[in-house]
Design a protein around this motif. Structure first.
Motif, mmCIF file in Angstrom:
data_model
loop_
_atom_site.group_PDB
_atom_site.id
_atom_site.type_symbol
_atom_site.label_atom_id
_atom_site.label_comp_id
_atom_site.label_asym_id
_atom_site.label_seq_id
_atom_site.Cartn_x
_atom_site.Cartn_y
_atom_site.Cartn_z
ATOM 1 N N UNK A 87 0.847 -1.197 0.000
ATOM 2 C CA UNK A 87 0.000 0.000 0.000
ATOM 3 C C UNK A 87 0.878 1.241 0.000
ATOM 4 N N UNK A 88 0.665 2.092 -1.007
ATOM 5 C CA UNK A 88 1.502 3.284 -1.182
ATOM 6 C C UNK A 88 0.970 4.038 -2.394
ATOM 7 N N UNK A 89 1.557 5.210 -2.631
ATOM 8 C CA UNK A 89 1.318 5.906 -3.889
ATOM 9 C C UNK A 89 2.457 5.541 -4.834
ATOM 10 N N UNK A 90 2.101 5.141 -6.038
ATOM 11 C CA UNK A 90 3.100 4.792 -7.036
ATOM 12 C C UNK A 90 3.166 5.930 -8.054
ATOM 13 N N UNK A 91 4.335 6.558 -8.099
ATOM 14 C CA UNK A 91 4.551 7.716 -8.952
ATOM 15 C C UNK A 91 5.348 7.324 -10.187
ATOM 16 N N UNK A 92 4.958 7.887 -11.293
ATOM 17 C CA UNK A 92 5.701 7.722 -12.538
ATOM 18 C C UNK A 92 6.264 9.089 -12.918
ATOM 19 N N UNK A 93 7.457 9.109 -13.479
ATOM 20 C CA UNK A 93 8.059 10.355 -13.950
ATOM 21 C C UNK A 93 8.698 10.095 -15.306
ATOM 22 N N UNK A 94 8.748 11.111 -16.129
ATOM 23 C CA UNK A 94 9.453 10.975 -17.402
ATOM 24 C C UNK A 94 10.379 12.167 -17.602
ATOM 25 N N UNK A 95 11.409 11.958 -18.410
ATOM 26 C CA UNK A 95 12.317 13.044 -18.743
ATOM 27 C C UNK A 95 12.697 12.956 -20.207
ATOM 28 N N UNK A 96 13.070 14.108 -20.757
ATOM 29 C CA UNK A 96 13.299 14.199 -22.186
ATOM 30 C C UNK A 96 14.523 13.424 -22.633
ATOM 31 N N UNK A 97 15.596 13.503 -21.847
ATOM 32 C CA UNK A 97 16.854 12.908 -22.254
ATOM 33 C C UNK A 97 17.105 11.560 -21.613
ATOM 34 N N UNK A 98 18.362 11.289 -21.407
ATOM 35 C CA UNK A 98 18.781 9.978 -20.925
ATOM 36 C C UNK A 98 18.748 9.853 -19.417
ATOM 37 N N UNK A 99 18.163 10.808 -18.740
ATOM 38 C CA UNK A 99 17.966 10.663 -17.304
ATOM 39 C C UNK A 99 19.146 11.060 -16.461
ATOM 40 N N UNK A 100 20.043 11.863 -16.955
ATOM 41 C CA UNK A 100 21.175 12.312 -16.160
ATOM 42 C C UNK A 100 20.786 13.386 -15.177
ATOM 43 N N UNK A 101 21.726 13.895 -14.416
ATOM 44 C CA UNK A 101 21.410 14.844 -13.339
ATOM 45 C C UNK A 101 20.807 16.147 -13.819
ATOM 46 N N UNK A 102 21.059 16.563 -15.053
ATOM 47 C CA UNK A 102 20.490 17.816 -15.535
ATOM 48 C C UNK A 102 19.195 17.603 -16.308
ATOM 49 N N UNK A 103 18.702 16.402 -16.318
ATOM 50 C CA UNK A 103 17.516 16.051 -17.088
ATOM 51 C C UNK A 103 16.305 16.092 -16.158
ATOM 52 N N UNK A 104 15.495 17.096 -16.245
ATOM 53 C CA UNK A 104 14.385 17.280 -15.315
ATOM 54 C C UNK A 104 13.360 16.161 -15.441
ATOM 55 N N UNK A 105 12.997 15.594 -14.296
ATOM 56 C CA UNK A 105 11.945 14.580 -14.265
ATOM 57 C C UNK A 105 10.610 15.256 -13.984
ATOM 58 N N UNK A 106 9.609 14.924 -14.779
ATOM 59 C CA UNK A 106 8.253 15.428 -14.608
ATOM 60 C C UNK A 106 7.395 14.292 -14.068
ATOM 61 N N UNK A 107 6.772 14.543 -12.932
ATOM 62 C CA UNK A 107 6.023 13.497 -12.258
ATOM 63 C C UNK A 107 4.542 13.528 -12.636
ATOM 64 N N UNK A 108 3.953 12.332 -12.656
ATOM 65 C CA UNK A 108 2.517 12.222 -12.758
ATOM 66 C C UNK A 108 1.882 12.359 -11.382
ATOM 67 N N UNK A 109 0.538 12.327 -11.316
ATOM 68 C CA UNK A 109 -0.153 12.527 -10.038
ATOM 69 C C UNK A 109 -0.117 11.301 -9.132
ATOM 70 N N UNK A 110 0.289 10.152 -9.693
ATOM 71 C CA UNK A 110 0.392 8.957 -8.874
ATOM 72 C C UNK A 110 -0.874 8.111 -8.867
ATOM 73 N N UNK A 111 -0.683 6.852 -8.522
ATOM 74 C CA UNK A 111 -1.792 5.919 -8.260
ATOM 75 C C UNK A 111 -1.706 5.522 -6.801
ATOM 76 N N UNK A 112 -2.777 5.775 -6.069
ATOM 77 C CA UNK A 112 -2.796 5.370 -4.652
ATOM 78 C C UNK A 112 -3.331 3.957 -4.571
ATOM 79 N N UNK A 113 -2.483 3.026 -4.148
ATOM 80 C CA UNK A 113 -2.865 1.608 -4.015
ATOM 81 C C UNK A 113 -3.099 1.298 -2.543
ATOM 82 N N UNK A 114 -4.254 0.745 -2.267
ATOM 83 C CA UNK A 114 -4.585 0.291 -0.917
ATOM 84 C C UNK A 114 -4.852 -1.201 -0.980
ATOM 85 N N UNK A 115 -4.093 -1.962 -0.200
ATOM 86 C CA UNK A 115 -4.271 -3.416 -0.166
ATOM 87 C C UNK A 115 -4.924 -3.783 1.164
#
Lengths: 116, 112
Positions: A87-115
């Motif tokens: 049980x937690x919120x599962x967040x997804x993020x995407x970034x334009x480039x290869x995911x290095x330190x200068x590559x900004x990650x944009x997060x989605x609103x998440x899915x709240x899973x309750x078990x």
């Protein structure tokens, strides 16, 4: 919209059920990340894709967790035989480039899973 | 694993006051990020820091990358109601990895 979207926003599962969580990244973004955020905590890294390749899955807590991104765009996080500790919120993020330190990650609103 | 500590855990301030929060680690980080998360939303990047000693501003927000590379602080000046939320620091251990370690967050409440 132009942002990262996730579905469903809320999911209630009985212990032992399998669940599938979907992430639609920003169009054209190369990198995709999954995070788990427990109540009152910061996000914890689960896994990372560059296009369709899963380059890092070191954060997946057990072999019940499986993620895929078969065509390099939409991704699915699957949890088999769910447990209460999942049980937690599962967040997804995407970034334009290869995911290095200068590559900004944009997060989605998440899915709240309750078990239950 | 690597852990980040954030302080304070929560804070209540009056509108118009300045705010300061910090993040510390026992490990050296090469990158520090500050995020804000509103209820029901994902974190949004506020400021990114890439060099020790770097001081960066974004409007009313100012953040610094500590000289020891083990800490960072975030200041918010003249707080307004929409500053309410949870502020997370995140660090990256090396320049080639893709995963970031997040702190537990500082919850900010702004009283009118």
């Amino acid at each position: 919209g132009a942002g990262v979207s996730q579905s469903p926003r809320y999911k209630v599962a009985k212990r032992g059920q399998d669940v599938a969580l979907r992430c639609d990244p920003i169009s054209g973004h190369v990198s995709l990340f999954w995070y788990q955020q427990a109540l009152g905590q910061g996000p914890e890294f689960l896994t990372y894709f560059q296009n369709e390749a899963q380059l890092d899955k070191s954060g997946l807590p057990s072999d019940r967790f499986f993620a895929e991104r078969p065509e390099g765009s939409v991704s699915t996080l699957k949890i088999q035989r769910t447990q209460q500790e999942d049980s937690a919120v599962y967040l997804c993020a995407s970034s334009l480039g290869a995911g290095g330190p200068t590559d900004t990650q944009y997060f989605g609103p998440g899915t709240r899973l309750t078990v239950l | 694993g690597q852990q980040l500590n954030q302080s304070p855990q929560s804070m209540f301030i009056q509108e118009g006051e300045d705010v300061s929060m910090n993040c510390t680690s026992s490990s050296i980080f090469n990158t520090w990020l500050w995020y804000k998360q509103d209820p029901g939303e994902g974190p949004v990047l506020l400021i990114a820091l890439y060099k020790a000693g770097e001081l960066t501003s974004n409007g009313r927000l100012t953040a610094q990358f500590g000289i020891t590379r083990k800490d960072s602080f975030l200041n918010i000046s003249a707080s307004i109601p929409s500053d309410v939320g949870i502020y997370f620091c995140a660090g990256q251990l090396n320049n080639y990895g893709q995963n970031f370690v997040f702190g537990p967050g500082t919850r900010l409440s702004v009283l009118p």
